[in-house]
Design an enzyme around this catalytic site. Structure first.
Site, PDB file in Angstrom:
ATOM      1  N   ASP A 162       0.835  -1.206   0.000  1.00  0.00           N
ATOM      2  CA  ASP A 162       0.000   0.000   0.000  1.00  0.00           C
ATOM      3  C   ASP A 162       0.870   1.256   0.000  1.00  0.00           C
ATOM      4  OD1 ASP A 162      -2.157  -1.701   0.272  1.00  0.00           O
ATOM      5  OD2 ASP A 162      -2.239  -1.474   2.460  1.00  0.00           O
TER       6      ASP A 162
HETATM    7  N1  URA Z   1      -1.193  -5.965   3.928  1.00  0.00           N
HETATM    8  C1  URA Z   1      -1.688  -4.716   3.930  1.00  0.00           C
HETATM    9  O1  URA Z   1      -2.727  -4.471   4.527  1.00  0.00           O
HETATM   10  N2  URA Z   1      -1.013  -3.761   3.267  1.00  0.00           N
HETATM   11  C2  URA Z   1       0.143  -3.969   2.615  1.00  0.00           C
HETATM   12  O2  URA Z   1       0.727  -3.030   2.040  1.00  0.00           O
HETATM   13  C3  URA Z   1       0.668  -5.270   2.619  1.00  0.00           C
HETATM   14  C4  URA Z   1      -0.018  -6.249   3.285  1.00  0.00           C
END
Ligand code: URA
Length: 233
Positions: free
Chosen positions: A105
């Site tokens: 993310d």
């Molecule tokens: N899980 C998440 O919620 N975000 C990420 O970036 C990676 C794994």
């Protein structure tokens, strides 16, 4: 391979730019200036441009320490994004060939693997391979020790039919844990903690399979994987 194709495959030059370069007489093959684009090159040929050696771009395997406020996309310049792509942090040629093996993310930091070897990438991202990913997670509220058992049993995520695969939780403190998961559902880690009524305040990926984020890499820095790291996948 033709010399003009070899030049295109080892630089960012187009075929017509390669031909123009050849006309200038700055390209030598095995010690002799060559101007013909059709000259055949073998695997052992030494091609120099102004004395600097050229080599074909083979498969590349890269680890990057992703900073916050960057995105894991390869669609550069196709739409106005609010954040730069992690690919823009790499000063490599032919970056349009590179793919990200497992996205993070925008606010997540840490280990991102990038390659132009599709089969290698598939071994990391394919759900059937169950490649492990380890995250350091900071939480808004203290977490009860019993959560480790819940993660081991599987968590019911909102909107999913099945429980998550068994995941391993280690406590660093009440509000900081290390979580290892073996799948990669959308926002999985944040959703797992949300399912327990908690909230992730910081998320950092430390490891994918046997590949650990190099502690020497500052946020935004990258390096090529060692042979051993690459072969561990
Ligand atoms: N899980 C998440 O919620 N975000 C990420 O970036 C990676 C794994």
């Amino acid at each position: 391979m033709r010399l003009d194709k070899f030049i295109c495959e080892s630089t960012e030059l187009t075929r017509s730019e390669a031909k123009r370069l050849l006309k200038t007489g700055s390209v030598s093959v095995d010690g002799s200036i060559v101007k013909s684009p059709a000259q055949k090159i073998s695997v052992d040929s030494e091609v120099l441009v102004d004395g600097e050696p050229l080599s074909l771009v083979g498969f590349r395997y890269i680890m990057l320490n992703k900073p916050a406020d960057t995105i894991c996309t390869t669609l550069l310049g196709t739409r106005a994004e609010m954040y730069p792509s992690v690919i823009e942090l790499l000063d490599v040629i032919k970056s349009d060939r590179l793919r990200i093996a497992g996205r993070l993310d925008v606010d997540t930091t840490g280990l991102v693997l990038i390659t132009d070897d599709g089969q290698w990438s598939h071994r990391i991202t394919s759900p059937g391979k169950e490649c492990s990913k380890r995250y350091r997670v900071e939480l808004a509220s203290p977490l009860d020790q019993s959560a480790a058992e819940q993660f081991a049993q599987g968590i019911q995520l909102q909107g999913e039919k099945k429980l998550t695969r068994p995941a391993q939780l280690e406590f660093v403190s009440e509000q900081e844990v290390l979580l290892t998961i073996h799948e990669g559902k959308y926002h999985q880690v944040k959703r797992m903690f949300a399912a327990l009524g908690n909230h992730v305040t910081a998320l950092h990926r430390e490891q994918i399979g046997d590949i650990k984020l190099d502690p020497e890499l500052e946020a935004g820095e990258w390096r090529y994987l060692t042979d051993e790291e690459m072969k561990s996948v």
